[in-house]
Design a protein around this motif. Structure first.
Motif, PDB file in Angstrom:
ATOM      1  N   PRO A 195       0.795  -1.237   0.000  1.00  0.00           N
ATOM      2  CA  PRO A 195       0.000   0.000   0.000  1.00  0.00           C
ATOM      3  C   PRO A 195       0.829   1.290   0.000  1.00  0.00           C
ATOM      4  CG  PRO A 195      -0.961  -1.587   1.509  1.00  0.00           C
ATOM      5  CD  PRO A 195       0.352  -2.173   1.030  1.00  0.00           C
ATOM      6  N   MET A 196       1.917   1.325   0.746  1.00  0.00           N
ATOM      7  CA  MET A 196       2.727   2.550   0.772  1.00  0.00           C
ATOM      8  C   MET A 196       3.429   2.785  -0.562  1.00  0.00           C
ATOM      9  SD  MET A 196       2.089   4.135   3.446  1.00  0.00           S
ATOM     10  CE  MET A 196       3.301   5.429   3.296  1.00  0.00           C
ATOM     11  N   ARG A 197       3.890   1.734  -1.223  1.00  0.00           N
ATOM     12  CA  ARG A 197       4.536   1.878  -2.532  1.00  0.00           C
ATOM     13  C   ARG A 197       3.513   2.327  -3.574  1.00  0.00           C
ATOM     14  NH1 ARG A 197       9.078   3.314  -3.489  1.00  0.00           N
ATOM     15  NH2 ARG A 197       9.641   1.975  -1.754  1.00  0.00           N
ATOM     16  N   TYR A 198       2.308   1.794  -3.483  1.00  0.00           N
ATOM     17  CA  TYR A 198       1.261   2.208  -4.410  1.00  0.00           C
ATOM     18  C   TYR A 198       0.929   3.690  -4.214  1.00  0.00           C
ATOM     19  CZ  TYR A 198      -3.255   2.634  -6.688  1.00  0.00           C
ATOM     20  OH  TYR A 198      -4.293   3.063  -7.481  1.00  0.00           O
ATOM     21  N   GLU A 199       0.776   4.117  -2.967  1.00  0.00           N
ATOM     22  CA  GLU A 199       0.487   5.532  -2.688  1.00  0.00           C
ATOM     23  C   GLU A 199       1.627   6.425  -3.182  1.00  0.00           C
ATOM     24  OE1 GLU A 199      -2.301   6.980  -1.597  1.00  0.00           O
ATOM     25  OE2 GLU A 199      -3.248   5.012  -1.581  1.00  0.00           O
ATOM     26  N   HIS A 200       2.862   5.968  -2.993  1.00  0.00           N
ATOM     27  CA  HIS A 200       4.019   6.714  -3.511  1.00  0.00           C
ATOM     28  C   HIS A 200       3.928   6.835  -5.032  1.00  0.00           C
ATOM     29  CE1 HIS A 200       8.145   7.811  -4.484  1.00  0.00           C
ATOM     30  NE2 HIS A 200       8.257   6.694  -5.187  1.00  0.00           N
ATOM     31  N   SER A 201       3.578   5.757  -5.710  1.00  0.00           N
ATOM     32  CA  SER A 201       3.478   5.788  -7.171  1.00  0.00           C
ATOM     33  C   SER A 201       2.409   6.772  -7.634  1.00  0.00           C
ATOM     34  CB  SER A 201       3.180   4.383  -7.713  1.00  0.00           C
ATOM     35  OG  SER A 201       4.254   3.514  -7.420  1.00  0.00           O
ATOM     36  N   LEU A 202       1.279   6.804  -6.939  1.00  0.00           N
ATOM     37  CA  LEU A 202       0.245   7.797  -7.264  1.00  0.00           C
ATOM     38  C   LEU A 202       0.770   9.213  -7.053  1.00  0.00           C
ATOM     39  CD1 LEU A 202      -3.018   6.277  -5.706  1.00  0.00           C
ATOM     40  CD2 LEU A 202      -2.360   6.339  -8.122  1.00  0.00           C
ATOM     41  N   SER A 203       1.451   9.428  -5.929  1.00  0.00           N
ATOM     42  CA  SER A 203       1.984  10.758  -5.631  1.00  0.00           C
ATOM     43  C   SER A 203       3.009  11.206  -6.666  1.00  0.00           C
ATOM     44  CB  SER A 203       2.608  10.788  -4.233  1.00  0.00           C
ATOM     45  OG  SER A 203       1.606  10.704  -3.252  1.00  0.00           O
ATOM     46  N   VAL A 204       3.863  10.274  -7.098  1.00  0.00           N
ATOM     47  CA  VAL A 204       4.849  10.615  -8.131  1.00  0.00           C
ATOM     48  C   VAL A 204       4.134  10.970  -9.435  1.00  0.00           C
ATOM     49  CG1 VAL A 204       6.755   9.743  -9.561  1.00  0.00           C
ATOM     50  CG2 VAL A 204       6.745   9.332  -7.095  1.00  0.00           C
ATOM     51  N   SER A 205       3.089  10.218  -9.776  1.00  0.00           N
ATOM     52  CA  SER A 205       2.389  10.522 -11.031  1.00  0.00           C
ATOM     53  C   SER A 205       1.715  11.891 -10.961  1.00  0.00           C
ATOM     54  CB  SER A 205       1.389   9.418 -11.397  1.00  0.00           C
ATOM     55  OG  SER A 205       0.240   9.440 -10.600  1.00  0.00           O
ATOM     56  N   PHE A 206       1.120  12.234  -9.826  1.00  0.00           N
ATOM     57  CA  PHE A 206       0.482  13.553  -9.697  1.00  0.00           C
ATOM     58  C   PHE A 206       1.519  14.671  -9.718  1.00  0.00           C
ATOM     59  CE2 PHE A 206      -2.968  11.176  -7.161  1.00  0.00           C
ATOM     60  CZ  PHE A 206      -3.655  10.864  -8.318  1.00  0.00           C
ATOM     61  N   THR A 207       2.642  14.453  -9.034  1.00  0.00           N
ATOM     62  CA  THR A 207       3.714  15.455  -9.017  1.00  0.00           C
ATOM     63  C   THR A 207       4.301  15.613 -10.423  1.00  0.00           C
ATOM     64  OG1 THR A 207       4.209  14.885  -6.715  1.00  0.00           O
ATOM     65  CG2 THR A 207       5.903  16.093  -7.932  1.00  0.00           C
ATOM     66  N   ALA A 208       4.465  14.501 -11.127  1.00  0.00           N
ATOM     67  CA  ALA A 208       4.976  14.544 -12.496  1.00  0.00           C
ATOM     68  C   ALA A 208       4.028  15.328 -13.397  1.00  0.00           C
ATOM     69  CB  ALA A 208       5.185  13.128 -13.032  1.00  0.00           C
ATOM     70  N   MET A 209       2.731  15.159 -13.204  1.00  0.00           N
ATOM     71  CA  MET A 209       1.767  15.911 -14.010  1.00  0.00           C
ATOM     72  C   MET A 209       1.842  17.401 -13.707  1.00  0.00           C
ATOM     73  SD  MET A 209      -1.418  13.227 -13.856  1.00  0.00           S
ATOM     74  CE  MET A 209      -2.598  14.349 -14.560  1.00  0.00           C
ATOM     75  N   ALA A 210       2.040  17.749 -12.443  1.00  0.00           N
ATOM     76  CA  ALA A 210       2.180  19.167 -12.090  1.00  0.00           C
ATOM     77  C   ALA A 210       3.415  19.766 -12.756  1.00  0.00           C
ATOM     78  CB  ALA A 210       2.244  19.329 -10.569  1.00  0.00           C
ATOM     79  N   LEU A 211       4.524  19.032 -12.718  1.00  0.00           N
ATOM     80  CA  LEU A 211       5.745  19.508 -13.379  1.00  0.00           C
ATOM     81  C   LEU A 211       5.557  19.569 -14.896  1.00  0.00           C
ATOM     82  CD1 LEU A 211       8.418  17.574 -11.283  1.00  0.00           C
ATOM     83  CD2 LEU A 211       8.137  20.066 -11.378  1.00  0.00           C
ATOM     84  N   ALA A 212       4.841  18.595 -15.453  1.00  0.00           N
ATOM     85  CA  ALA A 212       4.569  18.608 -16.897  1.00  0.00           C
ATOM     86  C   ALA A 212       3.756  19.843 -17.275  1.00  0.00           C
ATOM     87  CB  ALA A 212       3.846  17.331 -17.311  1.00  0.00           C
TER      88      ALA A 212
END
Length: 196
Positions: A18-35
């Protein structure tokens, strides 16, 4: 939203803790913000961020075995610091198990642990998003890096790589050759800018 994202989220939620999955979601959202900030493709940033740790469910020795099974070249310094190998195997998994064919996405997954010289915009976005995502809290310079990421990707790369090298040296950890090369590359960019 890319129609495949829901499918990939479901698969990752089943396979990652669960923590790795939440991290992956957070990275994808952060990546979209940077994009958004840098005018990059949101779907590619989201997909690369979501899948960047798809191989993180395996331990180091299991990833080494899987890399060898699939004939992925293993460098000596990768074997000395096997924690970086989930990126290499993750790129393979993204392509062969998740059907990702976009070379930019595969590259971003591949280089998110070590970095490399002359990274693409997406490579840098994923590397940085992995470091600054909101659930991270251990690095002392996080607030500064979170702000810097939205004004200068190359300077952020330099600063994160510099901090990584200092940390690994202080702990006596093995340092991957690609991380050293990436650091030198972004250090040179920084020095050239100062001269201009």
């Amino acid at each position: 939203m890319n129609e495949e994202i829901g499918f990939f989220r479901q698969k990752l939620q089943e396979r990652l803790n669960p923590m790795r999955y939440e991290h992956s979601l957070s990275v994808s959202f952060t990546a979209m913000a940077l994009a958004m900030r840098y005018g990059y493709d949101l779907d590619k940033a989201e997909m690369a961020g979501l899948l960047h740790d798809c191989a993180k469910r395996f331990g180091d020795s299991e990833i080494i075995q899987k890399c060898r099974k699939h004939k992925l070249n293993l460098e000596d310094d990768e074997l000395k610091a096997p924690a970086v190998l989930h990126a290499k195997y993750g790129a393979w998994l993204a392509e062969h198990r998740y059907g990702i064919t976009d070379p930019e996405i595969l590259s971003a997954i591949r280089w998110h642990t070590t970095g490399k010289a002359n990274m693409s915009v997406l490579d840098k976005i994923i590397y940085i998003a992995d470091y600054i995502e909101p659930r991270r809290n251990k690095a002392g310079d996080l607030e500064e890096m979170r702000q810097l990421a939205f004004s200068d990707l190359d300077e952020t790369m330099f600063r994160i790589l510099q901090g990584t090298l200092i940390y690994l040296q202080s702990k006596g950890g093995s340092i991957d050759r690609m991380t050293k090369e990436a650091y030198e590359y972004y250090k040179n960019i920084r020095e050239e800018r100062k001269k201009a």
